[in-house]
Design a protein around this motif. Structure first.
Motif, mmCIF file in Angstrom:
data_model
loop_
_atom_site.group_PDB
_atom_site.id
_atom_site.type_symbol
_atom_site.label_atom_id
_atom_site.label_comp_id
_atom_site.label_asym_id
_atom_site.label_seq_id
_atom_site.Cartn_x
_atom_site.Cartn_y
_atom_site.Cartn_z
ATOM 1 N N ALA A 122 0.821 -1.210 0.000
ATOM 2 C CA ALA A 122 0.000 0.000 0.000
ATOM 3 C C ALA A 122 0.857 1.263 0.000
ATOM 4 C CB ALA A 122 -0.923 -0.001 1.214
ATOM 5 N N THR A 125 1.296 3.086 -3.227
ATOM 6 C CA THR A 125 0.131 3.713 -3.862
ATOM 7 C C THR A 125 -0.141 5.074 -3.235
ATOM 8 O OG1 THR A 125 -1.508 2.801 -2.324
ATOM 9 C CG2 THR A 125 -0.842 1.413 -4.191
ATOM 10 N N GLN A 126 -0.779 5.921 -3.998
ATOM 11 C CA GLN A 126 -1.111 7.254 -3.493
ATOM 12 C C GLN A 126 -2.090 7.157 -2.321
ATOM 13 O OE1 GLN A 126 0.372 10.009 -5.032
ATOM 14 N NE2 GLN A 126 -0.328 11.116 -3.210
ATOM 15 N N GLU A 127 -3.022 6.241 -2.427
ATOM 16 C CA GLU A 127 -4.045 6.127 -1.391
ATOM 17 C C GLU A 127 -3.511 5.476 -0.121
ATOM 18 O OE1 GLU A 127 -4.221 4.703 -4.395
ATOM 19 O OE2 GLU A 127 -5.413 6.220 -5.450
ATOM 20 N N GLY A 128 -2.558 4.568 -0.276
ATOM 21 C CA GLY A 128 -2.094 3.795 0.874
ATOM 22 C C GLY A 128 -0.848 4.315 1.540
ATOM 23 N N TYR A 129 -0.214 5.329 0.932
ATOM 24 C CA TYR A 129 1.035 5.822 1.508
ATOM 25 C C TYR A 129 0.787 6.577 2.814
ATOM 26 C CZ TYR A 129 5.293 8.303 2.446
ATOM 27 O OH TYR A 129 6.404 8.780 3.072
ATOM 28 N N SER A 130 1.685 6.370 3.758
ATOM 29 C CA SER A 130 1.683 7.161 4.988
ATOM 30 C C SER A 130 3.115 7.352 5.446
ATOM 31 C CB SER A 130 0.863 6.471 6.086
ATOM 32 O OG SER A 130 1.422 5.213 6.414
#
Length: 488
Positions: A122, A125-130
């Motif tokens: 994740a 991905t843009q959505e899963g990055y932290s």
């Protein structure tokens, strides 16, 4: 005797040989690429090496931390690794089996690794990055730890600090306590407690005759006292480190014993640092958490009616469990020794003598010294505490407990006094009258099996070795076969 000139090519004259040739004896012919060398009379040349200049290392003007100079030799487990490496160099063809350091060997269950992989992917991905997370840990994991291990014990999500392991948290707690506190430890016990105390400057010098550091209260735990200290002989200290099930003895303290310990801490105004890293190995009704133990048997009478009427369990546990900190880890539960994930519980109501909350100081240290546990590791930890994951964790623990049964049976059959194993992945074997390091060396040399010398855990461990159940089944069986051959 004269020698005729010899003709050699200039290409044959090396830089090393040219130093011995006199220029006056070289005749170069411009038409030919040859040199004529007049041979000299053969004589003996004595070469004397000139003394090299002594290399003097550059030194700064910064003084070394004197507390580190107090430490004796190396930390126990790297020293064992060093001796193992030396043994393997000496016996390169030997099949060395390691039952020494408590490092897990079996694969992490797939339900957990799939969560690790999913969180890792994740991040691409843009959505899963932290990026950076909360230093105290992600809320879902903190909540899961609270509900799984401390349900109905008055511990809340906000009391839990997620970390990269219990060992790291022990050192962070030591920073919180500082250098002016006094310390008590079980003897024998996990060496990180003592070593971190030495590094912090809480101790005196090492006393070689007693094999102890000054200013540390060693609470002797023996087979005769059930590996629980006689508290009537223990001096008052600020901090009490206590591990149950104990590493290395494998002994799990009973409810009655822990009740006495908590009362002892309350009477002395001490703080217990309770290490529960092996709690899930407990197979009987012994407590798995220090927060199962009432902090005092008496309750302020005028509050009883209030507590009964409002069912204020949080206030009740403020009255009953305010002398302890608990630290634990996923390492020996889920095979996270390399993944790195643990936690520490500090109730908000735990106060220093000036009334300041211990948790606030610990939070300050965590925010200063730590950026939080890996988000990937935390995803794995959350999977461990899911119904499917927790079941898988218990299956792995069951495998290691079967290993302990094999090891215990082996040494019992050989006539040794054996302790531990029932509630911990360690077997504590007694060798009366013998040096622990001598037994360690004997076993390594004659069986090529690595164990751990008991004296590495404190003077109370002399005459014992610790045998770890963390190993592949085939290796454990082979090691036990070798033990039987050596001591039959």
């Amino acid at each position: 005797m004269s020698l005729a000139p010899q003709s050699i090519s200039t290409s044959m004259i090396s830089s090393s040989s040219s130093a011995f040739l006199s220029p006056s004896n070289l005749n170069f012919n411009s038409r030919r690429q040859n040199a004529w060398v007049q041979a000299k009379r053969i004589s003996v040349c004595k070469c004397v090496a000139a003394p090299q200049e002594e290399k003097i290392a550059y030194k700064t003007k910064v003084s070394r931390n004197g507390n580190l100079g107090k430490l004796q030799a190396g930390y126990l487990f790297p020293e064992i690794a060093r001796r193992k490496a030396a043994h393997m160099l000496k016996y390169p063809d030997a099949e060395v089996i390691s039952l020494g350091i408590g490092d897990t060997t079996e694969p992490i269950p797939e339900v957990i690794t799939s969560a690790l992989a999913k969180r890792s992917y994740a991040l691409s991905t843009q959505e899963g990055y932290s990026g950076y997370g909360a230093e105290q840990g992600e809320k879902p994991l903190r909540a899961a730890i609270a509900s799984t291990f401390y349900k109905d014990l008055g511990i809340e999500e906000g009391d839990i600090f997620v970390s990269d392991g219990a060992k790291c948290d022990i050192s962070r707690l030591q920073i919180v306590f500082g250098s002016n506190v006094t310390m008590a430890v079980q003897d024998p016990s996990y060496p990180a407690y003592v070593d971190s105390s030495v590094i912090m400057g809480q101790t005196g010098e090492f006393q070689k005759d007693a094999e102890k550091y000054g200013k540390i209260e060693y609470m002797r735990c023996t087979a005769e006292n059930g590996f629980f200290p006689d508290l009537s002989t223990v001096a008052r200290t600020d901090i009490i480190f206590f591990c149950s099930p104990n590493n290395p003895t494998g002994a799990a303290a009973t409810r009655e014993q822990l009740t006495r310990l908590v009362q002892f801490a309350k009477d002395n105004g001490s703080i217990i640092v309770y290490d529960s890293a092996y709690a899930l190995y407990i197979s009987d009704d012994n407590p798995r958490s220090i927060f199962e133990i009432p902090g005092a048997k008496e309750v302020i009478p005028e509050l009883i009616i209030y507590l009964f009427c409002c069912s204020c369990t949080r206030l009740m546990f403020f009255l009953l469990s305010f002398v302890a900190i608990e630290t634990s880890s996923f390492s020996k539960y889920a095979g996270f020794t390399g993944v790195r994930l643990g936690w520490t519980v500090i109730p908000k109501e735990l106060l220093f003598s000036d009334g300041f909350p211990v948790a606030k100081d610990f939070n300050r240290i965590v925010c200063t010294c730590f950026n939080g546990a890996s988000n990937i590791s935390q995803a794995g930890g959350l999977a461990c505490l899911s119904p499917e994951g927790f079941k898988a964790v218990h299956e792995v623990i069951g495998f290691y407990k079967e290993n302990t049964d094999i090891i215990v049976e082996t040494f019992n059959s050989l006539g040794f006094k054996v302790y531990g194993g029932k509630n911990a992945p360690y077997v504590w074997v007694q060798f009366p009258g013998r040096s622990s390091w001598d037994v360690f060396s004997e076993i390594l040399k004659k069986t090529h099996v690595v164990t751990t010398p008991g004296s590495g855990f404190g003077p109370g461990g002399e005459g014992f070795i610790r045998v770890s159940a963390f190993g592949h089944r085939g290796n454990v069986l082979e090691a036990c076969k070798r033990f039987k051959h050596l001591y039959k």
